[in-house]
Design a protein around this motif. Sequence first.
Motif, PDB file in Angstrom:
ATOM      1  N   ASP A 167     106.082  82.583  91.356  1.00 48.96           N
ATOM      2  CA  ASP A 167     104.959  83.117  90.495  1.00 48.96           C
ATOM      3  C   ASP A 167     104.433  84.370  91.154  1.00 48.96           C
ATOM      4  N   PRO A 168     104.662  85.545  90.392  1.00 51.70           N
ATOM      5  CA  PRO A 168     104.033  86.817  90.991  1.00 51.70           C
ATOM      6  C   PRO A 168     102.657  87.007  91.045  1.00 51.70           C
ATOM      7  N   ARG A 169     101.913  86.209  90.643  1.00 57.88           N
ATOM      8  CA  ARG A 169     100.363  86.153  90.465  1.00 57.88           C
ATOM      9  C   ARG A 169      99.929  87.601  90.133  1.00 57.88           C
TER      10      ARG A 169
ATOM     11  N   GLY B  55     109.688  94.108  95.542  1.00 60.12           N
ATOM     12  CA  GLY B  55     109.140  93.307  94.459  1.00 60.12           C
ATOM     13  C   GLY B  55     110.104  92.112  94.062  1.00 60.12           C
ATOM     14  N   ARG B  56     110.811  91.729  94.924  1.00 55.83           N
ATOM     15  CA  ARG B  56     111.718  90.689  94.575  1.00 55.83           C
ATOM     16  C   ARG B  56     111.126  89.265  95.250  1.00 55.83           C
TER      17      ARG B  56
ATOM     18  N   CYS C 167     102.805  94.973 103.909  1.00 55.29           N
ATOM     19  CA  CYS C 167     104.113  95.518 103.914  1.00 55.29           C
ATOM     20  C   CYS C 167     105.243  94.152 103.986  1.00 55.29           C
ATOM     21  N   ASP C 168     106.224  94.093 103.168  1.00 51.85           N
ATOM     22  CA  ASP C 168     107.131  93.302 103.121  1.00 51.85           C
ATOM     23  C   ASP C 168     107.962  93.538 104.281  1.00 51.85           C
TER      24      ASP C 168
ATOM     25  N   THR D 254     110.685  85.183 100.649  1.00 54.28           N
ATOM     26  CA  THR D 254     109.901  86.004 100.199  1.00 54.28           C
ATOM     27  C   THR D 254     109.165  85.417  99.063  1.00 54.28           C
ATOM     28  N   ASP D 255     107.708  85.576  99.040  1.00 54.25           N
ATOM     29  CA  ASP D 255     107.022  85.158  98.114  1.00 54.25           C
ATOM     30  C   ASP D 255     105.714  85.902  97.976  1.00 54.25           C
ATOM     31  N   TYR D 256     105.835  86.862  96.918  1.00 57.07           N
ATOM     32  CA  TYR D 256     104.840  88.000  96.936  1.00 57.07           C
ATOM     33  C   TYR D 256     103.532  87.446  96.145  1.00 57.07           C
TER      34      TYR D 256
END
Length: 452
Positions: free
Chosen positions: A385-387, A379-380, A286-287, A350-352
């Motif tokens: 880098d979204p990896r 998704g922001r 969870c974000d 925030t860094d997914y």
Amino acid sequence: MQHTLEEFLRALRAADVKVSPAEAIDAARTAATVGYADRELFKDALCATLAKSKDEVVRFDQAFETFFTRAPFALGAPPPDEGEGREGGQETPGLAQSPLAQMLLKGDAAGLAQSMEEAAARAGVAEIRLSTQRSRLTRRLLDEMGLAEIEKIIANARRMPDGQGVADRLDAAKKGLVAQAQAFVERQHELYASGSGKQLREEMLAKKALNADGGIDPVDLVMMQALVKRMAKRLADRYSRRRHTANRGHLDVRKTLRKSMAHGGVPFEIEWKVKKVDKPSIVAICDVSKSVAAAAQFLLTFLYALNEVVDRLDAYAFSGRLIPVNAILDDNGVEGAILKVLQTIGFQQTDYGRALEDFVDNHIDRLDRHTTVIILGDGRSNFADPRLDLMHLIQQRARAVIWLNPEPESYWGQGDSVMYRYVRFTHVAKQCNTLGQLERIVEDVLRTYSAH
């Protein structure tokens, strides 16, 4: 009394005591067996038949007392003197022809109570659904009893010489009758509609946006927390019953015949086909950044309330770095966990990609072909880098990957959103911005396990 029993069962359902058609038949048989003469025996017998938990027993008692208790019918006007109704040798027009006027002047409480019950049935008072209907149904009830006729008699009496006495008595009795009618309608509202306003409010809250500007009102938040737990319990009850039915299975003819050979072909030992239904294993990521924190709290509340049908739940939260939150949830409860998580990892960018890296490095062994991964986030990733390689790895290891995004799908490719790049590594990606949407998606997860 059959109609009375049916109305009582309807009142029980309105009080959130579940009564199935089969239980209604059992209640009718119970009433026929014990009879109606002994109030306590009748009440206890119906309670044993219909109430299935401690909470339902309490609600049953309240509904029973409200439905079957009748307060004394008091008009507040003394009976008239003998011979009243004739003034100066002339009778008040319409007085002798009005049964209601006669009962009012005589103070016939029993007759008036029966007349009100019959008029209420004709007026459909028991169909009340909203508190705003009370005034209209009260007037309809009084009209059915003949109030308009009483008002005409009072007006005629006031125009007659020496007719003031009859008019005053009828007017006082009419006021008492109106008060009794209002109390009667209020009791019907309590029986059949006291929960309707709450139900309408809950229906609105189930559609309320979880990421609304300005946040969620504290009063609404309390109701929504209770609502999501009730939704989860409803799903738990439904899928627990399905598991029980599946385990019972169907007759396994081959195994039964094989065992019967030891008994000369007589099937003493019955074998059943067993269909194994797995409990879901769920990993929730969870974000908890500001825009998604409320949705994350409700998702975790929902999943933790499904303890009867979820085999294992591993919960993780992130804004920049990712941490496991099972221990925080156990120590602080779902309501206080988000605040504790924010104190631990909040106020980070925030860094997914970094969150996925933390999960793969430290917790990837929690995934197997029986695990459903539920990711909640917008998704922001602030152009980091979204990896995608790590998302691909998670997809390969898990049974299913479900992404819930509080934002509308039209926003998924705008600004720093990389949602569309993640979508190809998910089995399901949906907007989830209300409790109603959350309930449907979680039910879909449970259904996929029941179907295999």
